[in-house]
Design a protein around this motif. Structure first.
Motif, PDB file in Angstrom:
ATOM      1  N   PHE A  28       0.826  -1.201   0.000  1.00  0.00           N
ATOM      2  CA  PHE A  28       0.000   0.000   0.000  1.00  0.00           C
ATOM      3  C   PHE A  28       0.866   1.259   0.000  1.00  0.00           C
ATOM      4  CE2 PHE A  28      -3.625  -2.423   2.293  1.00  0.00           C
ATOM      5  CZ  PHE A  28      -4.069  -2.917   1.076  1.00  0.00           C
ATOM      6  N   LEU A  33      -3.854   2.064  -2.358  1.00  0.00           N
ATOM      7  CA  LEU A  33      -4.844   1.113  -1.847  1.00  0.00           C
ATOM      8  C   LEU A  33      -5.560   0.332  -2.939  1.00  0.00           C
ATOM      9  CD1 LEU A  33      -6.532   3.233   0.979  1.00  0.00           C
ATOM     10  CD2 LEU A  33      -4.442   1.855   1.070  1.00  0.00           C
ATOM     11  N   VAL A  62      -7.360  -2.928   5.099  1.00  0.00           N
ATOM     12  CA  VAL A  62      -6.757  -1.591   5.174  1.00  0.00           C
ATOM     13  C   VAL A  62      -6.857  -1.019   6.580  1.00  0.00           C
ATOM     14  CG1 VAL A  62      -6.986   0.795   4.387  1.00  0.00           C
ATOM     15  CG2 VAL A  62      -7.130  -1.081   2.737  1.00  0.00           C
ATOM     16  N   ALA A 110      -5.171   5.859   3.293  1.00  0.00           N
ATOM     17  CA  ALA A 110      -6.174   5.291   4.193  1.00  0.00           C
ATOM     18  C   ALA A 110      -6.934   6.387   4.932  1.00  0.00           C
ATOM     19  CB  ALA A 110      -5.510   4.348   5.190  1.00  0.00           C
TER      20      ALA A 110
END
Length: 215
Positions: A28, A33, A62, A110
């Motif tokens: 990531f 993502l 995540v 995120a």
């Protein structure tokens, strides 16, 4: 022999979980993502079925992968709120948030995403944003933060900070610190001439003249 088997299975499952989370954070951070779950499984060295058994959705993966960073984020804003000087506390939050995100660019993505089913993650993010907003209000009342500052400006800074790409983690943090200092200078109600942190060399030396201009 049978008494040891459940413990061994639990140990293997825990190892798989940690490998998956480590792989997810790594991939990531580099690719964002949108990386497919199967690629995370491949990087972790586990079967896709194993990944989906532990984390049935990308959202779950995540939010779990960045849970520790969210705790660190809360610690940063709590420390800022506790500072008796709201401007100093605000500056510390900007500096530390930028460094936190520079060390893990995946966390920036995120933080900017929405996870309706991840109640804890969403609650921690909302807490952090409300705390920064409160700290900004105090800094404005103290006459140190420019009156037209809005919370979205912090998001803008973090997004720009995540765009810093250099060749080493040390240079990444160094560049982020300088960027944070520039942002803080722009946020001041009456900008001063405080010295900036050391420059992080971002261009090849041969392309920069002694006057600092590209030649």
């Amino acid at each position: 022999m049978t008494d040891r088997l459940p413990h061994a299975l639990r140990s293997d499952a825990l190892d798989n979980r940690e490998r998956i989370l480590d792989a997810a954070r790594a991939v990531f951070a580099v690719d964002g993502l949108d990386v497919p779950m199967r690629e995370v499984a491949r990087r972790a060295g586990v079967a896709p079925a194993t990944l989906y058994r532990r984390f049935p959705t990308k959202e779950m993966l995540v939010t779990e992968a960045f849970a520790e960073q969210m705790y660190a984020c809360r610690g940063v804003v709590d420390e800022g709120l506790a500072d008796p000087d709201p401007w100093h506390g605000f500056c510390q939050v900007i500096e530390k948030m930028c460094e936190l995100h520079a060390r893990d660019r995946g966390f920036t993505a995120a933080l900017m995403s929405t996870f309706p089913k991840a109640v804890d993650f969403e609650a921690r993010r909302e807490y952090a944003l409300r705390a920064i907003d409160e700290l900004a209000r105090r800094a404005k009342e103290a006459g140190r933060l420019r009156p037209d500052f809005v919370l979205d400006d912090v998001i803008l800074v973090l997004m720009a900070n995540s765009g810093i790409h250099v060749t080493s983690p040390t240079a990444q943090v160094s560049a982020s610190r300088r960027f944070a200092a520039l942002a803080i200078s722009a946020f001041q109600a009456s900008p001063d001439v405080s010295p900036l942190p050391p420059v992080a060399r971002l261009a090849p030396p041969a392309s920069v003249s002694r006057r600092g201009q590209v030649g």
